[in-house]
Enzyme design. Structure first.
Site, PDB file in Angstrom:
ATOM      1  N   ASN A 163      -2.562   0.215  -0.225  1.00  0.00           N
ATOM      2  CA  ASN A 163      -3.614   0.179  -1.242  1.00  0.00           C
ATOM      3  C   ASN A 163      -3.489  -1.153  -1.965  1.00  0.00           C
ATOM      4  OD1 ASN A 163      -5.341   0.521  -3.380  1.00  0.00           O
ATOM      5  ND2 ASN A 163      -4.079   2.045  -4.445  1.00  0.00           N
TER       6      ASN A 163
ATOM      7  N   HIS B 114      -7.541   8.272  -6.970  1.00  0.00           N
ATOM      8  CA  HIS B 114      -6.315   7.564  -7.358  1.00  0.00           C
ATOM      9  C   HIS B 114      -6.102   7.728  -8.863  1.00  0.00           C
ATOM     10  CE1 HIS B 114      -3.350   4.452  -8.027  1.00  0.00           C
ATOM     11  NE2 HIS B 114      -3.112   4.476  -6.726  1.00  0.00           N
TER      12      HIS B 114
ATOM     13  N   GLU C 140      -5.114   5.792 -11.059  1.00  0.00           N
ATOM     14  CA  GLU C 140      -5.613   4.692 -11.904  1.00  0.00           C
ATOM     15  C   GLU C 140      -7.096   4.885 -12.221  1.00  0.00           C
ATOM     16  OE1 GLU C 140      -4.215   1.373  -9.553  1.00  0.00           O
ATOM     17  OE2 GLU C 140      -2.150   1.897 -10.067  1.00  0.00           O
TER      18      GLU C 140
ATOM     19  N   GLU D  32       1.219  11.338  -5.449  1.00  0.00           N
ATOM     20  CA  GLU D  32       1.622  10.117  -6.144  1.00  0.00           C
ATOM     21  C   GLU D  32       1.951  10.441  -7.600  1.00  0.00           C
ATOM     22  OE1 GLU D  32       0.077   6.408  -4.030  1.00  0.00           O
ATOM     23  OE2 GLU D  32      -1.417   6.968  -5.494  1.00  0.00           O
TER      24      GLU D  32
ATOM     25  N   GLY E 176       4.184   1.806  -9.197  1.00  0.00           N
ATOM     26  CA  GLY E 176       4.409   0.453  -9.685  1.00  0.00           C
ATOM     27  C   GLY E 176       5.567   0.315 -10.662  1.00  0.00           C
TER      28      GLY E 176
ATOM     29  N   SER F 103       6.080   3.514  -5.564  1.00  0.00           N
ATOM     30  CA  SER F 103       7.245   2.630  -5.413  1.00  0.00           C
ATOM     31  C   SER F 103       7.940   2.763  -4.059  1.00  0.00           C
ATOM     32  CB  SER F 103       8.234   2.849  -6.564  1.00  0.00           C
ATOM     33  OG  SER F 103       7.632   2.453  -7.794  1.00  0.00           O
TER      34      SER F 103
HETATM   35  C1  PEP Z   1      -0.427   3.205  -5.355  1.00  0.00           C
HETATM   36  O1  PEP Z   1      -1.038   2.568  -6.181  1.00  0.00           O
HETATM   37  O2  PEP Z   1      -1.048   4.005  -4.641  1.00  0.00           O
HETATM   38  C2  PEP Z   1       1.011   3.006  -5.242  1.00  0.00           C
HETATM   39  C3  PEP Z   1       1.704   3.918  -4.633  1.00  0.00           C
HETATM   40  O3  PEP Z   1       1.542   1.864  -5.819  1.00  0.00           O
HETATM   41  P1  PEP Z   1       3.046   1.333  -5.704  1.00  0.00           P
HETATM   42  O4  PEP Z   1       3.474   1.472  -4.259  1.00  0.00           O
HETATM   43  O5  PEP Z   1       2.971  -0.103  -6.130  1.00  0.00           O
HETATM   44  O6  PEP Z   1       3.886   2.161  -6.595  1.00  0.00           O
END
Ligand code: PEP
Length: 252
Positions: free
Chosen positions: A10, A93, A95, A164, A170, A209
């Site tokens: 992503n 997502h 976000e 997630e 992140g 992460s």
């Molecule tokens: C994401 O935004 O879907 C995600 C998993 O980000 P990161 O791997 O940077 O934690």
């Protein structure tokens, strides 16, 4: 039963024309791992160029509107994504759920619209740190699934669910293996409840992460059928070791 692993990147709001070279490097290197499905969800404005640059490699969007067309300024429909060459899209997502107040109902409508148009879907769910600390993570994700999973899955497009935890995205923090295992088992049960035996075929990805250094231990957890990767998907040098880790725990 073990499903073919899916490792999807992503890119969020990262990537300019110059970064198409990275898309090409990832698509090229992915050919070494035919036992893993690999995809990159890039910014909408790059989809068409990326799809043209890497024919046969799965390029995806990061969101889709639920309507077929109409007065929705700034939005993109499932048919538009397909028309641009996308094979899949992320929906829900965190976000977007957080910043844009996207509801479970909206996420469900988006997933339903995309699947019925023939786009594969990665539907994201996950709890906040506060909810985890209150011991309500599983119940919260189950409720999200209850309200955001589509009612049915056809046979012409594939649904995947990405777990997630918001606090792991992140941040460099990752749940323990038993915590991931517990959540993925609960998600599998919900998928079976909703879709019957077809629920066994829905891949459940872990996201938050994921890095080359922890991918191997995550991929061996039961019911982890792949990963959704943010930061570590931007460069082939970071992303390909994650794909390689998925290949190592997969059948040839
Ligand atoms: C994401 O935004 O879907 C995600 C998993 O980000 P990161 O791997 O940077 O934690």
């Amino acid at each position: 039963m073990s499903l073919k692993k899916l490792v999807a990147g992503n890119w969020k709001m990262h990537g300019l024309s110059a970064d198409l070279a990275e898309v090409m490097a990832i698509a090229d290197a992915s050919r070494q791992y035919p036992n893993v499905d690999v995809a990159l969800c890039v910014p909408a404005i790059l989809i068409e160029r990326a799809a043209r640059a890497v024919p046969g490699f799965a390029i995806g969007g990061q969101d889709v509107h639920y309507a077929e067309k109409g007065a929705h300024t700034g939005n993109i429909s499932a048919r538009m994504l397909l028309d641009a060459g996308a094979a899949l899209t992320i929906v829900g997502h965190s976000e977007r759920r957080d910043a844009l107040r996207e509801s479970d109902e909206e996420v469900k409508a988006k997933a339903t619209a995309a699947l019925s148009c023939g786009l594969n879907v990665i539907l994201c769910v996950g709890e906040s740190l506060e909810i985890r600390e209150q011991g309500k993570a599983v119940a919260t994700v189950e409720a999200q699934l209850g309200a955001s999973l589509p009612d049915g899955i056809g046979s012409h497009a594939e649904l995947a669910v990405a777990y997630e935890p918001i606090w792991a995205i992140g941040t460099g923090k990752v749940p323990t293996s038993p915590e991931i295992g517990e959540m993925h088992a609960a998600i599998r049960t919900r998928l079976r409840d909703r879709f019957g035996t077809a629920g066994e075929q829905v891949r459940i990805l872990y996201g938050g992460s994921v890095k080359p250094s922890n991918a191997g231990e995550i991929f061996v957890i039961r019911d982890v059928d792949g990963a959704l990767v943010g930061g570590a998907s931007l460069k082939a040098d970071d992303f390909m070791p994650i794909v390689a880790a998925a290949a190592r725990v997969s059948l040839p």
